[in-house]
Design a protein around this motif. Structure first.
Motif, PDB file in Angstrom:
ATOM      1  N   ASN A 219       0.841  -1.215   0.000  1.00  0.00           N
ATOM      2  CA  ASN A 219       0.000   0.000   0.000  1.00  0.00           C
ATOM      3  C   ASN A 219       0.869   1.255   0.000  1.00  0.00           C
ATOM      4  OD1 ASN A 219      -2.313  -1.551   0.057  1.00  0.00           O
ATOM      5  ND2 ASN A 219      -2.581  -1.400   2.273  1.00  0.00           N
ATOM      6  N   GLU A 220       1.889   1.262   0.848  1.00  0.00           N
ATOM      7  CA  GLU A 220       2.785   2.420   0.922  1.00  0.00           C
ATOM      8  C   GLU A 220       3.549   2.616  -0.372  1.00  0.00           C
ATOM      9  OE1 GLU A 220       6.777   3.888   3.350  1.00  0.00           O
ATOM     10  OE2 GLU A 220       5.355   2.539   4.343  1.00  0.00           O
ATOM     11  N   LEU A 221       3.997   1.508  -0.970  1.00  0.00           N
ATOM     12  CA  LEU A 221       4.755   1.602  -2.216  1.00  0.00           C
ATOM     13  C   LEU A 221       3.906   2.169  -3.345  1.00  0.00           C
ATOM     14  CD1 LEU A 221       6.727  -1.781  -2.227  1.00  0.00           C
ATOM     15  CD2 LEU A 221       7.660   0.501  -1.907  1.00  0.00           C
ATOM     16  N   GLU A 222       2.693   1.686  -3.443  1.00  0.00           N
ATOM     17  CA  GLU A 222       1.835   2.107  -4.552  1.00  0.00           C
ATOM     18  C   GLU A 222       1.346   3.542  -4.399  1.00  0.00           C
ATOM     19  OE1 GLU A 222       0.353  -2.452  -5.441  1.00  0.00           O
ATOM     20  OE2 GLU A 222      -0.899  -1.104  -4.269  1.00  0.00           O
ATOM     21  N   ILE A 223       1.174   3.987  -3.160  1.00  0.00           N
ATOM     22  CA  ILE A 223       0.761   5.376  -2.916  1.00  0.00           C
ATOM     23  C   ILE A 223       1.900   6.334  -3.237  1.00  0.00           C
ATOM     24  CG2 ILE A 223       0.136   7.027  -1.115  1.00  0.00           C
ATOM     25  CD1 ILE A 223      -1.415   4.738   0.235  1.00  0.00           C
ATOM     26  N   ASN A 224       3.120   5.924  -2.869  1.00  0.00           N
ATOM     27  CA  ASN A 224       4.289   6.802  -3.035  1.00  0.00           C
ATOM     28  C   ASN A 224       5.147   6.424  -4.236  1.00  0.00           C
ATOM     29  OD1 ASN A 224       3.614   8.135  -0.601  1.00  0.00           O
ATOM     30  ND2 ASN A 224       4.591   6.504   0.552  1.00  0.00           N
ATOM     31  N   LYS A 225       4.550   5.774  -5.207  1.00  0.00           N
ATOM     32  CA  LYS A 225       5.315   5.278  -6.343  1.00  0.00           C
ATOM     33  C   LYS A 225       6.145   6.358  -7.030  1.00  0.00           C
ATOM     34  CE  LYS A 225       4.919   2.616 -10.624  1.00  0.00           C
ATOM     35  NZ  LYS A 225       4.011   1.894 -11.535  1.00  0.00           N
ATOM     36  N   THR A 226       5.588   7.532  -7.150  1.00  0.00           N
ATOM     37  CA  THR A 226       6.294   8.603  -7.874  1.00  0.00           C
ATOM     38  C   THR A 226       7.428   9.206  -7.055  1.00  0.00           C
ATOM     39  OG1 THR A 226       4.696  10.216  -7.048  1.00  0.00           O
ATOM     40  CG2 THR A 226       4.263   9.219  -9.204  1.00  0.00           C
ATOM     41  N   ALA A 227       7.462   8.887  -5.760  1.00  0.00           N
ATOM     42  CA  ALA A 227       8.476   9.485  -4.895  1.00  0.00           C
ATOM     43  C   ALA A 227       9.693   8.598  -4.693  1.00  0.00           C
ATOM     44  CB  ALA A 227       7.862   9.807  -3.532  1.00  0.00           C
ATOM     45  N   VAL A 228       9.714   7.447  -5.357  1.00  0.00           N
ATOM     46  CA  VAL A 228      10.840   6.528  -5.188  1.00  0.00           C
ATOM     47  C   VAL A 228      12.121   7.149  -5.725  1.00  0.00           C
ATOM     48  CG1 VAL A 228      11.788   4.299  -5.855  1.00  0.00           C
ATOM     49  CG2 VAL A 228       9.374   4.505  -5.297  1.00  0.00           C
ATOM     50  N   ILE A 229      13.186   7.116  -4.919  1.00  0.00           N
ATOM     51  CA  ILE A 229      14.445   7.745  -5.290  1.00  0.00           C
ATOM     52  C   ILE A 229      15.214   6.883  -6.286  1.00  0.00           C
ATOM     53  CG2 ILE A 229      16.679   8.520  -4.385  1.00  0.00           C
ATOM     54  CD1 ILE A 229      15.239   9.146  -1.769  1.00  0.00           C
ATOM     55  N   LYS A 230      15.856   7.519  -7.230  1.00  0.00           N
ATOM     56  CA  LYS A 230      16.628   6.843  -8.265  1.00  0.00           C
ATOM     57  C   LYS A 230      17.813   6.081  -7.669  1.00  0.00           C
ATOM     58  CE  LYS A 230      19.635   7.951 -12.160  1.00  0.00           C
ATOM     59  NZ  LYS A 230      20.802   7.354 -11.511  1.00  0.00           N
ATOM     60  N   LEU A 231      18.087   4.899  -8.192  1.00  0.00           N
ATOM     61  CA  LEU A 231      19.231   4.112  -7.762  1.00  0.00           C
ATOM     62  C   LEU A 231      20.490   4.560  -8.487  1.00  0.00           C
ATOM     63  CD1 LEU A 231      17.755   0.513  -7.695  1.00  0.00           C
ATOM     64  CD2 LEU A 231      17.955   2.130  -5.826  1.00  0.00           C
ATOM     65  N   TYR A 232      21.634   4.339  -7.861  1.00  0.00           N
ATOM     66  CA  TYR A 232      22.916   4.686  -8.452  1.00  0.00           C
ATOM     67  C   TYR A 232      23.601   3.444  -9.004  1.00  0.00           C
ATOM     68  CZ  TYR A 232      22.598   9.155  -5.953  1.00  0.00           C
ATOM     69  OH  TYR A 232      22.209  10.386  -5.492  1.00  0.00           O
ATOM     70  N   SER A 233      24.199   3.587 -10.181  1.00  0.00           N
ATOM     71  CA  SER A 233      25.033   2.511 -10.717  1.00  0.00           C
ATOM     72  C   SER A 233      26.452   2.727 -10.206  1.00  0.00           C
ATOM     73  CB  SER A 233      25.027   2.539 -12.246  1.00  0.00           C
ATOM     74  OG  SER A 233      25.713   3.686 -12.722  1.00  0.00           O
ATOM     75  N   LEU A 234      27.300   1.718 -10.352  1.00  0.00           N
ATOM     76  CA  LEU A 234      28.686   1.820  -9.909  1.00  0.00           C
ATOM     77  C   LEU A 234      29.415   2.941 -10.650  1.00  0.00           C
ATOM     78  CD1 LEU A 234      31.040   0.712  -8.224  1.00  0.00           C
ATOM     79  CD2 LEU A 234      31.463  -0.956 -10.047  1.00  0.00           C
ATOM     80  N   ASP A 235      29.206   3.018 -11.955  1.00  0.00           N
ATOM     81  CA  ASP A 235      29.875   4.065 -12.747  1.00  0.00           C
ATOM     82  C   ASP A 235      29.434   5.462 -12.322  1.00  0.00           C
ATOM     83  OD1 ASP A 235      31.372   2.305 -14.209  1.00  0.00           O
ATOM     84  OD2 ASP A 235      29.935   2.157 -15.864  1.00  0.00           O
ATOM     85  N   GLU A 236      28.149   5.610 -12.012  1.00  0.00           N
ATOM     86  CA  GLU A 236      27.644   6.913 -11.576  1.00  0.00           C
ATOM     87  C   GLU A 236      28.285   7.335 -10.259  1.00  0.00           C
ATOM     88  OE1 GLU A 236      23.120   7.168 -13.381  1.00  0.00           O
ATOM     89  OE2 GLU A 236      23.492   5.915 -11.638  1.00  0.00           O
ATOM     90  N   ILE A 237      28.419   6.384  -9.366  1.00  0.00           N
ATOM     91  CA  ILE A 237      29.043   6.697  -8.073  1.00  0.00           C
ATOM     92  C   ILE A 237      30.501   7.095  -8.261  1.00  0.00           C
ATOM     93  CG2 ILE A 237      29.725   5.743  -5.832  1.00  0.00           C
ATOM     94  CD1 ILE A 237      27.230   4.008  -5.911  1.00  0.00           C
ATOM     95  N   LYS A 238      31.208   6.370  -9.145  1.00  0.00           N
ATOM     96  CA  LYS A 238      32.610   6.705  -9.420  1.00  0.00           C
ATOM     97  C   LYS A 238      32.746   8.133  -9.943  1.00  0.00           C
ATOM     98  CE  LYS A 238      34.444   2.076 -10.382  1.00  0.00           C
ATOM     99  NZ  LYS A 238      35.053   1.198 -11.409  1.00  0.00           N
ATOM    100  N   LYS A 239      31.886   8.505 -10.876  1.00  0.00           N
ATOM    101  CA  LYS A 239      31.944   9.853 -11.457  1.00  0.00           C
ATOM    102  C   LYS A 239      31.655  10.924 -10.413  1.00  0.00           C
ATOM    103  CE  LYS A 239      30.658   8.394 -16.132  1.00  0.00           C
ATOM    104  NZ  LYS A 239      29.600   8.420 -17.184  1.00  0.00           N
ATOM    105  N   LEU A 240      30.668  10.664  -9.543  1.00  0.00           N
ATOM    106  CA  LEU A 240      30.317  11.629  -8.505  1.00  0.00           C
ATOM    107  C   LEU A 240      31.455  11.803  -7.498  1.00  0.00           C
ATOM    108  CD1 LEU A 240      26.603  10.614  -7.832  1.00  0.00           C
ATOM    109  CD2 LEU A 240      27.392  12.750  -8.858  1.00  0.00           C
ATOM    110  N   LEU A 241      32.069  10.688  -7.121  1.00  0.00           N
ATOM    111  CA  LEU A 241      33.170  10.754  -6.165  1.00  0.00           C
ATOM    112  C   LEU A 241      34.390  11.455  -6.771  1.00  0.00           C
ATOM    113  CD1 LEU A 241      32.950   7.245  -4.461  1.00  0.00           C
ATOM    114  CD2 LEU A 241      32.584   9.460  -3.374  1.00  0.00           C
TER     115      LEU A 241
END
Length: 287
Positions: A219-241
């Protein structure tokens, strides 16, 4: 009839007195008498021993601080005779000491499946023995201690000598649960979740969502579906760091990473780099 009963009682009384006399002897002498009795009668199983009416096994257990019949067999050095007397092993737990687990996996493979299992159930310091039993881990603790030594040392070898907040984030669980639901077109059952390698166990999910009902999680997932935060890939984390490294002109500390809103959480970084030390993360990024 009466004479026969009296005769039988006399024999029984004589036998009990004989046992009492044996039990008055020193421990080594008592063990000698028991061993001699077993060998002379070619009896090495508890069931057959009880039928012969020798010293009560409960009395022996108390006298020598034993728990199982196998303990007595080992104490008397009769393992060879015991095993030879068994043609077909019984299902009851009477010879666990002589069973052997043949494991063909390499050390690295054993470590890998243990770490994957620990991450799956959300065991942030490595799965405990009770968790391994509860979630049907394919190998027992003894398999690992025979290969790697003491259990604590094995867990340290796996990198569980640290204190992380979690292997998962609530956002990551949410994303993966919704993705799994969209894939099959309905909510997943408890059994389906436990079999899904992208998700932790149902128990772990319920802890993150602070509830005891899976339906409330959905119920919580379906209500807040649009608010789910994007996941990071390994390459994305490397670039950010690397970007933050360029700003600071040095590797960021754990504290600096936690305080930096441009970066994912430290547990996410550790999980993606499959390590528990920030120095290992920077070594891989800057090599």
């Amino acid at each position: 009839m009466k004479n026969g009963l009296i005769s039988s009682c006399k024999k029984e009384l004589k036998k009990n007195n004989s046992h009492k006399e044996i039990l008055k002897k020193d421990d080594s002498e008592v063990l000698f008498e028991i061993k001699k009795f077993l060998i002379n009668n070619n009896i090495f199983s508890l069931g057959k021993y009880r039928n012969l009416g020798f010293i009560n096994f409960n009395t022996i257990k108390i006298r020598f601080n034993l728990k199982y019949w196998n303990d007595l067999i080992i104490l008397l050095d009769l393992e060879k005779e015991y095993k030879e007397s068994i043609k077909k092993p019984k299902k009851e737990k009477i010879e666990p000491l002589f069973k052997k687990n043949i494991v063909t996996l390499t050390n690295n493979e054993l470590i890998k499946i243990y770490k994957e299992f620990s991450e799956k159930i959300g065991a942030i310091r490595g799965a405990s023995v009770s968790q391994m039993k509860k979630y049907n881990f394919p190998y027992s603790q003894s398999v690992y201690t025979k290969r790697f030594g003491p259990w604590k040392e094995f867990k340290t070898l796996c990198g569980y000598d640290f204190k992380l907040g979690t292997f998962y984030s609530k956002e990551e669980i949410s994303e993966n649960m919704l993705a799994a639901r969209d894939k099959i077109g309905r909510r997943l059952s408890q059994n389906e979740i436990n079999k899904d390698k992208s998700l932790p166990t149902v128990d772990t999910i319920l802890k993150y969502f602070k509830t005891t009902k899976l339906s409330e999680v959905w119920n919580e997932l379906e209500i807040n579906k649009t608010a789910v935060i994007k996941l990071y890939s390994l390459d994305e984390i490397k670039k950010l760091l690397l970007k933050e490294h360029a700003k600071k002109k040095k590797p960021l500390t754990v504290k600096e990473i936690k305080e930096n809103s441009n970066l994912p959480g430290i547990s996410t970084i550790y999980r993606k780099f499959k390590t528990t030390k920030i120095t290992h993360v920077w070594d891989e990024i800057l090599k």
